[in-house]
Write a protein that holds these residues in place. Structure first.
Motif, PDB file in Angstrom:
ATOM      1  N   VAL A 239      53.851  34.449  77.510  1.00  0.00           N
ATOM      2  CA  VAL A 239      55.095  33.688  77.347  1.00  0.00           C
ATOM      3  C   VAL A 239      56.177  34.545  76.666  1.00  0.00           C
ATOM      4  O   VAL A 239      57.336  34.561  77.091  1.00  0.00           O
TER       5      VAL A 239
ATOM      6  N   ARG B 252      49.934  30.113  68.033  1.00  0.00           N
ATOM      7  CA  ARG B 252      50.244  28.686  67.941  1.00  0.00           C
ATOM      8  C   ARG B 252      50.210  28.177  66.500  1.00  0.00           C
ATOM      9  O   ARG B 252      50.778  27.135  66.197  1.00  0.00           O
TER      10      ARG B 252
ATOM     11  N   THR C 205      43.874  30.962  81.527  1.00  0.00           N
ATOM     12  CA  THR C 205      45.315  30.825  81.760  1.00  0.00           C
ATOM     13  C   THR C 205      45.793  31.627  82.965  1.00  0.00           C
ATOM     14  O   THR C 205      46.999  31.764  83.169  1.00  0.00           O
TER      15      THR C 205
ATOM     16  N   PHE D 254      61.269  28.910  73.763  1.00  0.00           N
ATOM     17  CA  PHE D 254      59.954  28.301  73.967  1.00  0.00           C
ATOM     18  C   PHE D 254      59.517  27.767  72.616  1.00  0.00           C
ATOM     19  O   PHE D 254      60.120  28.104  71.590  1.00  0.00           O
ATOM     20  N   ASN D 255      58.539  26.897  72.620  1.00  0.00           N
ATOM     21  CA  ASN D 255      58.093  26.351  71.346  1.00  0.00           C
ATOM     22  C   ASN D 255      56.593  26.564  71.151  1.00  0.00           C
ATOM     23  O   ASN D 255      55.923  27.152  71.998  1.00  0.00           O
TER      24      ASN D 255
ATOM     25  N   CYS E 274      49.254  29.554  73.832  1.00  0.00           N
ATOM     26  CA  CYS E 274      47.945  29.133  74.348  1.00  0.00           C
ATOM     27  C   CYS E 274      46.870  29.046  73.260  1.00  0.00           C
ATOM     28  O   CYS E 274      45.786  28.522  73.521  1.00  0.00           O
TER      29      CYS E 274
ATOM     30  N   GLU F 212      49.557  34.429  72.956  1.00  0.00           N
ATOM     31  CA  GLU F 212      50.884  34.476  73.595  1.00  0.00           C
ATOM     32  C   GLU F 212      50.797  34.171  75.087  1.00  0.00           C
ATOM     33  O   GLU F 212      51.765  33.663  75.673  1.00  0.00           O
TER      34      GLU F 212
ATOM     35  N   THR G  98      59.642  35.934  78.635  1.00  0.00           N
ATOM     36  CA  THR G  98      60.899  35.358  78.166  1.00  0.00           C
ATOM     37  C   THR G  98      61.808  36.448  77.602  1.00  0.00           C
ATOM     38  O   THR G  98      63.017  36.455  77.855  1.00  0.00           O
TER      39      THR G  98
ATOM     40  N   ASN H  52      54.120  24.715  71.396  1.00  0.00           N
ATOM     41  CA  ASN H  52      53.212  24.183  72.408  1.00  0.00           C
ATOM     42  C   ASN H  52      53.145  25.050  73.663  1.00  0.00           C
ATOM     43  O   ASN H  52      52.259  24.860  74.496  1.00  0.00           O
ATOM     44  N   SER H  53      54.102  25.994  73.803  1.00  0.00           N
ATOM     45  CA  SER H  53      54.038  26.934  74.924  1.00  0.00           C
ATOM     46  C   SER H  53      52.999  28.011  74.687  1.00  0.00           C
ATOM     47  O   SER H  53      52.663  28.757  75.608  1.00  0.00           O
TER      48      SER H  53
END
Ligand SMILES: [Fe+2]
Length: 226
Positions: free
Chosen positions: A209, A48, A194, A37-38, A43, A206, A213, A40-41
């Motif tokens: 995510v 971020r 979210t 994931f990057n 929140c 987070e 993952t 932009n994933s």
């Protein structure tokens, strides 16, 4: 049984796999998935921005059709583009009993553990020194434990992404030997707007995510681990 590990190999660089089988018997190969994931994933902050760190690649393989009550050995590997394999060290686990059979199952259930530094040092947003006591006690008792449920507030990384690798390294002696089942806590999931149950900022951006993952489940809604 699910086997998960991380590496620096994306899927176009190497094929991830697990080699496994009954102890002392032929070992077969099963493929693994590759996820990442990057930024932009994420929140929000700190995940971020100043808490971000590239997670590398997370691999998950499902070992299926196990014989009950049996000792299995396994190791993780990558098939490189030049045809050579690289391998992890070898691990083992005992498979579950046949459903409904007469058996004793010793179960550990806890939450809110977090992680800490092995050398006793401290770092920013690090506040669970007691997690080492819990981890070490579980490792000591591991021969008397059949399964572990960590029901939420797993790593307490709170948006400081590198802390997830520290957490998984800390619990590896447990999670590589017995099933380590996780649930989603406020510190994994919560972020306003979210879809989290609570509208607070406890995940540090987070928003689930990392948890979904690192502990991948093939569900339609990956935020629902079970
Ligand atoms: Fe908590």
């Amino acid at each position: 049984m699910t086997v998960t590990w991380t590496s620096g190999y994306d899927i176009n660089e190497a094929v991830p796999l697990v080699q496994w089988g009954l102890k002392g018997d032929a070992q077969k190969k099963s493929s693994a998935g590759t996820l990442t994931f990057n930024r932009n994933s994420m929140c929000g902050s700190p995940a971020r921005d100043f808490g971000w760190r590239d997670p590398g690649f997370i691999h998950t393989s499902f070992l299926k059709d196990l014989w009950p009550n049996a000792i299995y050995t396994y190791r993780m590997g990558h098939l490189l583009a030049n045809g050579t394999y690289i391998w992890s060290k070898s691990y083992s686990f005992k498979s579950s009993p046949y459903p409904g059979q007469n058996s004793l199952q010793r179960i550990i259930i806890f939450g809110d553990m977090g992680k800490a530094e092995r050398d006793g040092s401290n770092e920013y947003n690090n506040y669970q020194p007691g997690s080492l006591n819990t981890t070490d006690q579980l490792i000591k008792d591991l021969n008397n434990i059949d399964i572990v449920f960590h029901i939420g507030d797993i790593s307490y990384a709170n948006g400081y992404i590198s802390q997830w690798d520290q957490f998984t390294a800390q619990v590896e002696p447990i999670a590589s030997k017995v099933p380590y089942m996780v649930g989603s806590g406020n510190h994994e999931r919560d972020w306003p707007g979210t879809g989290s149950f609570y509208e607070n900022m406890d995940s540090g951006g987070e928003c689930g995510v990392l948890a979904e993952t690192m502990f991948y489940v093939p569900a339609e809604n990956r935020a629902k681990f079970w």
